[in-house]
Write an enzyme that holds these catalytic residues in place. Sequence first.
Site: not given
Length: 306
Positions: A95, A208-210, A227-228, A265, A277
């Site tokens: 990343y 965050d979500c991911s 990432d998601a 998401h 989540h």
Amino acid sequence: MTISKNLWCCAVPVATVWTSTSSPREIDRLAIENPVYLIKWLEVLSYKERLDLCTTNRIQTQLLYGEEVIVDEIVDDWAKIIAIHQPSKKDRRGYPGWVPIRQLKKRRHENYQKHVIVTVDKVQLWSEDGAPLMVLPFNTILPLQHECSQFYHVDTPHGTACLNKKGVAITRSSTVGNPTPMEQAVVKGTAFLDLPYLWGGMSSYGYDCSGFTYNMAKASGRILPRDAGDQKNAGQPIDPERQDEWRIGDLLFFADNFGKDPVRHVGFYFGEGKMIHSPQTGKTVEIITLANTQFEVELCGVNRYQ
């Protein structure tokens, strides 16, 4: 011991990886110093200022203490880095983003057979003479040098330091925890209920979500893409229409326009029609029932990681 010219590591408890050197605002000053003042930074951010981290794409991801990065370029006080343990389609090596050079140190290479991983919200790192050094968040992994009755002595970016044996565990991996079924990722996630969402968040100061799914999976012995959207493109697809075939720990993916747009998401299937989540700015890690929510109509995929 050797030192690689390009391999560095995170030298603060949590380093934020910014989209560009101009991404931090004046109010973000506390997040780019060394020492870093994460709690104070998050406390002064209003909802609007937190949301702006997302809407203007200021943050990419975060690093934990000791996490390795490739430094591609140094511009003034900033390093252009690749987080090599966070898989991403943005760069085949990991990343990408920018980190203040003051928050990094050159990586020393030694062949350690064992590491320790922080298994609770946060733990205190001590110097060998008993002085408190810094607080380390969940999932921090450091090489194990040796142990005594009370402490693990670990190799850190600042030299040898100590971790109390309570709240950490030995692992043979330098990147993940001890392998366990993905159901354990959900169990670990419940320890962070009510933790406020943070765009780009990768620590127990905010996910965050991911970042939430990545870190709970990492603690369970698996490296997911960061990432998601990338998480959806990996793993084993499961029929989203057959909820009776879903397992606790499966990843659930969601998209706008009734699931037709790109993934926006991700969360874990909690069992019995529920999901755990980290939802969005202004909300906290939660467990919800999917039925009769926007998520029910936005479901666009279910993936399993063995």
